[in-house]
Design an enzyme around this catalytic site. Structure first.
Site, short mmCIF file in Angstrom:
data_model
loop_
_atom_site.label_atom_id
_atom_site.label_comp_id
_atom_site.label_asym_id
_atom_site.label_seq_id
_atom_site.Cartn_x
_atom_site.Cartn_y
_atom_site.Cartn_z
N MET A 217 58.07 43.19 -2.92
CA MET A 217 58.37 43.89 -1.69
C MET A 217 59.66 44.63 -1.86
O MET A 217 60.05 45.09 -0.84
CB MET A 217 57.93 42.86 -0.35
CG MET A 217 56.64 42.44 -0.44
SD MET A 217 56.26 41.99 1.20
CE MET A 217 57.49 40.95 1.65
N TYR B 175 64.01 45.15 -2.45
CA TYR B 175 65.23 44.54 -2.05
C TYR B 175 65.19 43.58 -3.12
O TYR B 175 65.51 42.33 -2.69
CB TYR B 175 65.13 44.12 -0.67
CG TYR B 175 66.76 44.18 -0.11
CD1 TYR B 175 67.12 45.39 0.16
CD2 TYR B 175 67.26 42.83 0.01
CE1 TYR B 175 68.29 45.17 0.71
CE2 TYR B 175 68.42 43.02 0.74
CZ TYR B 175 69.26 44.26 0.93
OH TYR B 175 70.46 44.17 1.35
N HIS C 220 63.72 37.95 -8.62
CA HIS C 220 62.76 38.99 -9.14
C HIS C 220 62.89 39.61 -10.37
O HIS C 220 62.07 39.53 -11.18
CB HIS C 220 62.73 40.20 -8.34
CG HIS C 220 62.52 40.09 -6.66
ND1 HIS C 220 63.48 40.10 -5.74
CD2 HIS C 220 61.34 39.91 -6.10
CE1 HIS C 220 62.75 40.00 -4.40
NE2 HIS C 220 61.47 39.88 -4.73
N ASP D 217 57.35 30.79 -3.95
CA ASP D 217 56.11 30.93 -2.90
C ASP D 217 54.80 30.29 -3.21
O ASP D 217 54.09 30.79 -3.62
CB ASP D 217 55.66 32.42 -2.71
CG ASP D 217 56.84 33.21 -2.08
OD1 ASP D 217 57.02 33.32 -0.71
OD2 ASP D 217 57.72 33.79 -2.88
N VAL E 31 64.75 30.80 -8.55
CA VAL E 31 66.03 31.08 -8.73
C VAL E 31 66.81 30.79 -7.53
O VAL E 31 66.45 31.32 -6.57
CB VAL E 31 66.43 32.60 -9.18
CG1 VAL E 31 67.61 32.76 -9.39
CG2 VAL E 31 65.42 32.90 -10.55
N MET F 56 67.06 31.91 -3.55
CA MET F 56 67.29 33.30 -3.37
C MET F 56 66.02 34.00 -2.58
O MET F 56 64.83 33.50 -3.12
CB MET F 56 67.36 34.06 -4.63
CG MET F 56 68.76 33.89 -5.21
SD MET F 56 69.22 35.06 -6.54
CE MET F 56 70.71 34.11 -7.14
P1 AMP Z 1 58.77 39.14 -2.51
O1 AMP Z 1 59.41 40.52 -2.93
O2 AMP Z 1 59.49 38.35 -1.56
O3 AMP Z 1 57.13 39.36 -2.38
O4 AMP Z 1 58.79 38.33 -4.08
C1 AMP Z 1 58.02 39.12 -5.24
C2 AMP Z 1 58.09 38.05 -6.15
O5 AMP Z 1 59.25 37.37 -6.60
C3 AMP Z 1 57.00 36.92 -5.75
O6 AMP Z 1 56.24 36.21 -6.65
C4 AMP Z 1 58.00 35.80 -5.29
O7 AMP Z 1 57.48 34.44 -5.43
C5 AMP Z 1 59.01 36.02 -6.50
N1 AMP Z 1 60.33 35.57 -5.81
C6 AMP Z 1 61.01 35.80 -4.52
N2 AMP Z 1 62.14 34.81 -4.66
C7 AMP Z 1 62.27 34.18 -5.67
C8 AMP Z 1 63.11 33.34 -6.44
N3 AMP Z 1 64.13 32.89 -5.66
N4 AMP Z 1 63.19 32.77 -7.63
C9 AMP Z 1 61.99 33.21 -8.33
N5 AMP Z 1 60.64 33.96 -7.80
C10 AMP Z 1 61.07 34.75 -6.56
#
Ligand code: AMP
Length: 284
Positions: free
Chosen positions: A27, A29, A34, A147, A173, A181
């Site tokens: 998503m 940012y 990521h 997640d 991470v 994060m």
């Molecule tokens: P989001 O942009 O929050 O939908 O996350 C996109 C992808 O990045 C999803 O598969 C999340 O699980 C992964 N993600 C978000 N935060 C972290 C993190 N701290 N460490 C590893 N993967 C992450």
């Protein structure tokens, strides 16, 4: 790096060259979590695509869709540096044209935990991920263990529908002080940010208790709760010890278990988890 905003551009890119292709749905940012997914995809595939789409269908009416943080220029720079080949940043209309009605309901794995607090959330997630998989037809798709229930939902959908894609999970991470994060960490005030590492400390306390031999799930939940209670700024939403695959609560921890929590810190609702008792391959 190429940028695309339409489905037909992505299809063209996909047809453009042979070899294996990876998709990393996000998503935006972006942060180092990521980036770790993109770097892993880079190592394991010939071509890497990242989607950047703040999916309205996975936000509830009182959630943070309108104020969800965005910075496409910064994201573009980070993805370029991480070796991404294609950035897909569609409009909402491109993904959900007028009259779009289909939804994906994955069943009981989506019901508890996040699914219970955020009705419709996983229906939104599964629907958009299935659509992205149909658009990209990647060989591999990458998700973060951060997640954990989302991962379980996607794995279930891929298994149930027999989708020809390999789902790969990457470890969470964390900041140096343990905070996972998250794009939502920007909502934290400086005081809340200082308090936030208690979330991971609480999960670690649960894991330590398990490592010391405790197998009663309720005792592990209590251990986690008691650490969270040390921080008055934290408002606990849930603390769970569940089966990592089905996300159903456990009474006794006999095999792998997902220790997870959600908590409010001011305006931010943060989630975190650790998996215990699983081989590293399952854990990730
Ligand atoms: P989001 O942009 O929050 O939908 O996350 C996109 C992808 O990045 C999803 O598969 C999340 O699980 C992964 N993600 C978000 N935060 C972290 C993190 N701290 N460490 C590893 N993967 C992450």
């Amino acid at each position: 790096m190429k940028t695309a905003s339409t489905v037909s551009e992505v299809r063209q890119w996909r047809r453009g060259a042979g070899g294996s292709a990876a998709l990393v749905p996000t998503m935006g940012y972006l942060h180092a979590g990521h980036v770790s997914l993109v770097e892993r995809a880079r190592r394991e595939n010939d071509r890497v695509a990242v989607s950047l789409f703040v999916n309205p269908k996975q936000f509830g009416p009182s959630e943070d869709l309108a104020r969800y943080p965005r910075d496409v220029e910064r994201d573009t720079r980070l993805l370029e540096a991480a070796g991404c080949d294609l950035l897909f940043a569609p409009t909402v209309e491109e993904i959900y044209p007028e009259g779009f009605q289909t939804t994906v309901d994955v069943g009981t794995v989506a019901a508890p935990l996040e699914g219970k607090r955020r009705p419709g959330h996983f229906r939104g997630v599964a629907t958009v991920v299935l659509k992205l998989l149909a658009i990209f037809q990647p060989d591999r798709v990458y998700f973060g263990a951060k997640d954990a229930q989302q991962l379980a939902v996607i794995r279930k959908m891929v298994r149930d529908l027999g989708l020809p894609v390999d789902v790969r999970a990457c470890p969470t991470v964390r900041e140096a002080d343990g905070l996972a994060m998250s794009s939502r960490n920007v909502y934290l005030t400086p005081e809340e940010r200082r308090a936030a590492p208690v979330l991971y400390r609480a999960l670690e306390a649960g894991r330590d208790r398990w490592a010391a031999g405790e197998r009663d799930a309720e005792t592990l939940r209590q251990t986690i709760r008691s650490v969270l209670a040390e921080e008055p700024r934290v408002r606990v939403d849930y603390v769970s010890v569940a089966d990592p695959e089905t996300c159903q609560e456990l009474e006794t921890v006999a095999g792998p278990a997902l220790l997870s929590l959600a908590a409010f810190l001011g305006k931010a609702r943060l989630i975190d988890n650790v998996v215990i008792g699983a081989a590293p391959a399952l854990r990730e």
